[in-house]
Design a protein around this motif. Structure first.
Motif, PDB file in Angstrom:
ATOM      1  N   LYS A  73      51.622  41.168  32.663  1.00  9.98           N
ATOM      2  CA  LYS A  73      50.651  40.381  33.407  1.00  9.98           C
ATOM      3  C   LYS A  73      49.236  40.955  33.215  1.00  9.98           C
ATOM      4  CE  LYS A  73      49.855  37.977  37.649  1.00  9.98           C
ATOM      5  NZ  LYS A  73      48.456  38.370  37.822  1.00  9.98           N
ATOM      6  N   ASP A  77      46.377  38.497  31.835  1.00 13.74           N
ATOM      7  CA  ASP A  77      45.212  38.257  32.690  1.00 13.74           C
ATOM      8  C   ASP A  77      43.926  38.596  31.937  1.00 13.74           C
ATOM      9  OD1 ASP A  77      46.748  37.450  34.723  1.00 13.74           O
ATOM     10  OD2 ASP A  77      46.285  39.097  36.108  1.00 13.74           O
TER      11      ASP A  77
ATOM     12  N   LYS C 123      55.905  34.430  37.457  1.00 14.27           N
ATOM     13  CA  LYS C 123      56.139  33.304  38.345  1.00 14.27           C
ATOM     14  C   LYS C 123      56.236  33.791  39.803  1.00 14.27           C
ATOM     15  CE  LYS C 123      59.679  30.146  38.363  1.00 14.27           C
ATOM     16  NZ  LYS C 123      60.884  29.795  37.597  1.00 14.27           N
ATOM     17  N   ASN C 126      52.754  34.980  41.016  1.00 15.26           N
ATOM     18  CA  ASN C 126      51.785  33.928  41.305  1.00 15.26           C
ATOM     19  C   ASN C 126      52.118  33.191  42.597  1.00 15.26           C
ATOM     20  OD1 ASN C 126      50.187  34.481  39.172  1.00 15.26           O
ATOM     21  ND2 ASN C 126      50.997  32.875  37.846  1.00 15.26           N
ATOM     22  N   GLU C 130      49.448  33.042  45.645  1.00 17.61           N
ATOM     23  CA  GLU C 130      48.892  31.813  46.180  1.00 17.61           C
ATOM     24  C   GLU C 130      49.188  31.689  47.670  1.00 17.61           C
ATOM     25  OE1 GLU C 130      46.957  29.142  44.627  1.00 17.61           O
ATOM     26  OE2 GLU C 130      46.645  30.962  43.467  1.00 17.61           O
ATOM     27  N   THR C 279      44.089  30.994  38.673  1.00 18.27           N
ATOM     28  CA  THR C 279      44.773  30.182  39.672  1.00 18.27           C
ATOM     29  C   THR C 279      43.718  29.518  40.550  1.00 18.27           C
ATOM     30  OG1 THR C 279      44.820  31.935  41.298  1.00 18.27           O
ATOM     31  CG2 THR C 279      46.637  31.881  39.747  1.00 18.27           C
TER      32      THR C 279
END
Ligand code: HEM
Ligand code: HEM
Ligand SMILES: [Ca+2]
Ligand SMILES: [Ca+2]
Ligand SMILES: [Cu+2]
Lengths: 222, 488, 297
Positions: A73, A77, C123, C126, C130, C279
């Protein structure tokens, strides 16, 4: 048995060879066919981009930059989507690098622009004050070796069936035509986007400086 | 058959390779110090125009130290100890003697062309395999010549059983030959394009992930078969010879050798961890890297145990110091490497300065120390003079030991810090550090490394001076010393 | 334990502590599994390499060479027929068994996939992110936005957002006079505002100058006469008629969203798009941060 080998150098050498060759055969060969398939929609490098790749090789950017985004990640990112094998199908040689003194560049075309590169390659400190990257001012005057890049395209088309169209064909005449019809207009677009009149002028005179080719290559890295 | 008493070994080729080792050693490490300094003080990039940037000089550094310094040292050692453990003189065959001359000559040609082409930016851009195809052709030719000489000498030998060093020299020859050929399969573009472009330019036979596989199959094993295998050959000869001690255990030699041969090739995958090569290959690379600790440590332990009870030799003889410390640095790098191969650790270590740190544990502490010791051991025998200065040698040892410690501690800290900073997230889960933050933080460590490098280079200068004075002004020896090298 | 080994362990300790101190200064979280394994690996390297080699060095001091010599001798070098060191042999056998097990059994049955692992991790992450920050307050958003900005945007806009003397948009102001003039002259059709494209040359000459100066000045005081042309779309107060056209007075969420997803080509140059890189919460955070840059808060 071993002591016998030590008295018979021929068989000793054969023994060593078998033992060291063994791993290569098992590990490398089976995956050869599978790993060379391009991802859908991947286009071969244009000749200008190939010329830029030669500049990247010549100035050995690989010394500081990788082109391999690992599936973490923290890397996606920072740099975007992790790298896929099929994206490298036309990379001869591969340019993954093994040291990140500078950031990864595999998708730098997504988040930098030609004029940013122009500023940065001319004087990295002007955009990143603490940068330790050298300035590459000579690339703004040295001319890119377009003919060799074209020769490379012809070669990979012939030998490895890289899907180029009819415009890539052997011989000087074909090269001159390609240069006039396709390569120079492509270079002019890049030169204009770099917002440096000296570069635009050179390209208009039919000369392509190394930096224009390099930026075409960097823009292609997406 | 000649009797032992009258056997005159021929050292002319040995002397030539001793000199190239000294010269390339100095030049290569001078460039090393310069590129180390450039990372701390970027203004040093502009000393030589376009030819002086870090990126142009870095491959010059690696090629000159690997193929100039290290290979010269290996060949000097091979031509010296090979004759002696096989009990055959190069003088016995006019043909082989002529080939040794050709070997050296071609070697110089390659070296000159390599330096020139790298400065000009002519490169295939694969690490440790930068040379373009015309140079590859001369390299292959030279390698074949070296092979003929080696197997020729083996054919003429009087010592029926091959000594351990010879096992390793044979593996060195075969391993490099096989890997070099495969990794340098290139298609010259001029021939396929109707005569367009530069004649020396080529494209790799392999693309993308395949190219990476072949390259690191080579790259890892270039380390194995240039930095490890022949250096072990050297220590197995020079340490027992200088100390007069018998090798601790034949069994340990045997299992270490065949283990190393079998396992080394499998470990190449550790350069491609988290890349796009298949998961199973990466995993095998990691697993076999861990296994590799044992055959590697086997040789080092064998050498350390050979010195059992010989503490006084360690304190009195700087050559023994070099070789004992070389063994321990070999142990350090062959434990560090396997741990860096573990997937989670590689996630941090890969791409950071911890890798050059690991590299220089090996090359400065192990390879170069062994080359220095070997050259110094040979010097009194080939020049027939006493070593010029023991105190200089002693001082060199301590200066360079401090230098290696500075190099590897600074890069260890820099690498671990940078690797962790790249991954660091803040309380919101966003990256904490911009890339340049992770560069700026390294400045002090880059400066320490450059300073360490400078110390090491000073040691090299002391060494070069010592060798030069030994060859020209050392006290003449009536008789060849049997074990311990005489020094003033 | 004897002296040599103690000294070696002290050296290892110094190296490990130094590494720990430096890493901690950078606020690294060592409880993260990857960091922790790496740190333990580093400890293992230092302790084992220094410790074990010290053990053998110690033997040079205390032990003596023994054993039966083999018959071979090369150039004066002999060889003992000593047995293997026990610890070494057992470790060797152990690692070999482990490797073979791993090769034939451990790995094939696990069917590990690094991409699979990545996908699951991201997944899950995130979703959590959120949820946690859906209703974040302004202060949180601003801090979050700043951290993203410094990593992703600062190379063009500068650490302070000032645009690096004209190389990119100066985010401490809404727009410069030259930029507004550029839009007036060339029109603009980059974003998908309900009003569609803005045609070129709606006003010219002195009018254009005046309008541009008014917009660049933050729309203070009386509007110039020609402003009415603009107000039709951008609203009398210049805030964009409730999202029909861009807000010219201040940065707002819509504009930032548009720039991030579509990029921007203007008189300064080009900004690449960052589509799919952030996001929704991160986008909002960036907007919040950029708004504070220009409002001086
Ligand atoms: C005075 C001593 C030396 C200094 C100061 C020095 C410095 C350096 C520097 C600064 C780098 C580049 C690291 C980077 O890109 O971050 C490097 C790379 C390298 N050096 Fe040296 N070096 C020295 C001696 C040697 C010797 C004696 C050898 C080999 C026998 C050697 C082999 C290498 C290799 C193989 C690399 C490439 C490492 C990699 O790609 O990861 N160096 N050196
Ligand atoms: C058991 C033995 C060893 C193992 C398992 C090992 C493992 C590794 C690993 C994991 C890397 C880093 C790959 C990456 O993430 O980029 C590496 C790099 C390297 N190692 Fe070792 N290592 C070993 C011994 C040695 C020794 C003894 C030397 C030298 C004398 C050496 C020289 C190098 C060099 C030159 C590189 C840099 C390659 C590059 O350019 O990227 N290694 N090794
Ligand atoms: Ca490398
Ligand atoms: Ca080559
Ligand atoms: Cu390796």
């Amino acid at each position: 048995m071993f002591h016998w080998l030590e008295k018979n150098p021929f068989f000793f050498a054969v023994g060593v060879f078998v033992v060291i060759a063994y791993a290569g055969i098992i590990e490398i060969l089976p995956n050869f066919a599978e790993r060379a398939r391009p991802v859908k929609g991947l286009k071969p490098y244009t000749v200008l981009e190939l010329a830029g790749k030669e500049v990247y090789k010549k100035d050995n950017c690989i010394a500081c930059h990788s082109q391999l985004i690992r599936p973490f990640k923290s890397e996606t990112d920072r740099y975007g989507q992790y790298s896929l094998s099929g994206e490298y199908a036309y990379d001869r040689p591969f340019l993954w690098g093994s040291k990140r003194t500078g950031p990864d560049l595999h998708r730098v075309g997504n988040y930098r622009t030609p004029d940013w590169h122009a500023n940065h390659m001319w004087d990295p400190k002007s955009v990143v004050p603490e940068s330790i990257m050298p300035a590459y001012k000579h690339q703004f005057t040295n001319l890119a070796d377009l003919e060799t890049a074209y020769a490379e395209a012809v070669t990979v088309k012939k030998v490895f069936n890289t899907p180029y169209g009819k415009e890539i064909a052997p011989g000087k005449a074909a090269f001159e035509k390609y240069k006039k019809d396709i390569l120079l207009p492509e270079a002019l677009k890049i030169a204009k986007a770099m917002k440096r009149d000296d570069l635009v002028k050179m390209v208009e005179q039919g000369k392509v400086p190394e930096i224009v080719a390099l930026v075409a290559y960097l823009e292609r890295l997406k | 058959m000649q009797s032992n008493a009258t056997l005159e070994y021929d050292y002319s080729i040995v002397k030539l390779f001793i000199w190239t080792a000294v010269i390339f050693g100095f030049v290569g490490m001078l460039i090393g110090v310069l590129i180390a300094a450039q990372l701390a003080f970027p203004d040093l990039n502009y000393l030589l125009g376009e030819y002086g940037t870090f990126s142009r000089l870095r491959p010059l550094h690696t090629n000159v130290v690997v193929y100039g310094f290290t290979l010269s040292g290996i060949w000097a050692s091979f031509y010296y100890s090979g004759q002696r453990v096989l009990k055959v003189s190069i003088n016995e065959s006019g043909f082989l003697k002529a080939l040794t001359k050709l070997h050296f000559l071609l070697y110089l040609v390659i070296a000159a062309l390599m330096v020139l082409s790298l400065l000009m930016g002519i490169t295939a851009n694969k690490e440790y395999a930068q040379m373009e195809w015309p140079l590859d052709v001369i390299v292959v030719l030279t390698w074949v010549i070296f092979g003929i000489i080696m197997f020729g000498l083996i054919g003429l030998r009087r010592e029926k059983t091959l000594y351990i060093s010879m096992w390793y020299y044979i593996a060195f020859f075969l391993g490099v030959a096989m890997l070099y050929l495969f990794n340098n399969m290139e298609v010259p573009t001029k021939f396929f394009s109707g005569g367009l472009g530069a004649w020396y330019h080529s494209v790799s036979m392999y693309a993308g992930t395949n190219d990476a596989l072949v390259q690191w199959w080579w790259g890892h094993n270039a380390v194995a078969f240039v930095f490890t295998v022949p250096i072990i050959a050297m220590i197995y000869y020079f340490l027992p010879k200088e100390s007069g001690q018998a090798v601790y255990s034949y069994k340990l030699s045997l299992l270490s050798f065949w283990g190393l041969m079998f396992v080394y090739l499998w470990a190449g995958g550790h350069h491609l961890v988290w890349s796009t090569v298949p998961d199973w290959m990466q995993t095998m690379g990691s697993v076999f890297s861990v296994v590799l600790i044992l055959p590697s440590w086997g040789s080092a332990i064998n050498m350390l145990l050979t010195m059992k009870g010989e503490w006084n030799q360690l304190t009195e003889n700087p050559l023994i110091k070099f070789m004992v410390l070389a063994s321990t640095f070999y142990m350090l790098s062959t434990l560090e490497g396997p741990i860096q191969s573990v997937k989670s650790v590689n996630a941090i270590a890969h791409f950071t300065d911890w890798i050059p740190g690991h590299v220089h544990d090996g090359v400065l502490g192990w390879v170069a120390f062994m080359v220095f010791a070997a050259l110094m051991h040979m010097a009194p025998r080939v020049f027939k003079r006493e070593i010029y200065s023991k105190s200089l040698l002693e001082a060199q040892f301590w200066i360079q030991t401090i230098a290696v410690v500075l190099y590897f501690t600074s890069m260890w800290i820099a690498g671990i810090t940078q690797g962790m900073m790249w991954r660091a997230v803040d309380e919101y889960g966003n990256l904490v550090y911009s890339f340049i933050d992770t560069v700026s933080v390294l400045h002090p460590y880059y400066a320490i490394r450059a300073f360490g490098g400078l110390l090491y280079l000073i040691g090299v200068l002391m060494f070069a001076w010592n060798i030069f004075k030994t060859a020209t002004a050392g006290r003449r020896l009536e008789q060849e010393p049997r074990y311990r090298s005489p020094m003033a | 334990m004897n002296g040599m080994i103690v000294k070696a362990l002290v050296m290892a300790g110094v190296l490990i502590v130094a590494t720990f101190v430096v890493v901690k200064q950078m606020n690294i979280d060592l409880s993260d599994p990857v960091n922790m394994i790496t740190f333990l690996g580093a400890i293992a390297i230092a302790v084992l390499a220094f410790g074990v080699s010290a053990k053998y060095m110690q033997q040079m001091k205390t032990d003596t060479a023994t054993g039966e010599l083999a018959e071979d001798n090369w150039d004066g070098i002999g060889e003992y027929k000593n047995e293997l060191p026990a610890g070494w042999s057992w470790s060797y056998v152990g690692t070999l068994i482990w490797a073979i097990w791993y090769f034939l059994w451990g790995y094939p049955l696990n069917e590990y996939s690094q991409i699979g692992e990545y996908n699951e991790e991201v997944k899950a992450y995130n979703a959590k992110f959120e949820k946690k920050h859906k209703n974040a307050d302004q202060k949180t958003l601003k801090a979050m936005g700043e951290s993203i900005f410094l990593v992703q945007c600062a190379p063009c806009h500068g650490d302070t957002g000032d645009g690096l003397s004209g190389k990119a948009h100066d985010l401490t102001k809404r727009m410069s006079k030259a930029q507004v003039l550029g839009v007036i002259k060339n029109g603009s059709h980059y974003f998908k505002y309900p009003m569609g494209a803005m045609p070129p040359n709606l006003v010219q000459g002195k009018d254009a100058e005046e309008v541009a100066a008014y917009v660049a000045g933050g729309m203070k005081g009386d509007a110039p006469k020609a402003w009415t042309t603009c107000a039709g779309c951008h609203g009398q107060d210049g805030t964009g008629n409730g999202g029909q056209a861009p807000n010219l007075k201040a940065f707002d969420d819509t504009l930032i969203h548009n720039v991030l997803t579509m990029g921007k080509k203007g008189s300064i140059g080009q900004m690449p798009s960052f589509v799919n890189r952030f996001t929704p919460v991160q986008e909002k955070a960036l907007a919040e941060f950029i708004k504070t840059l220009s409002s001086g808060k």
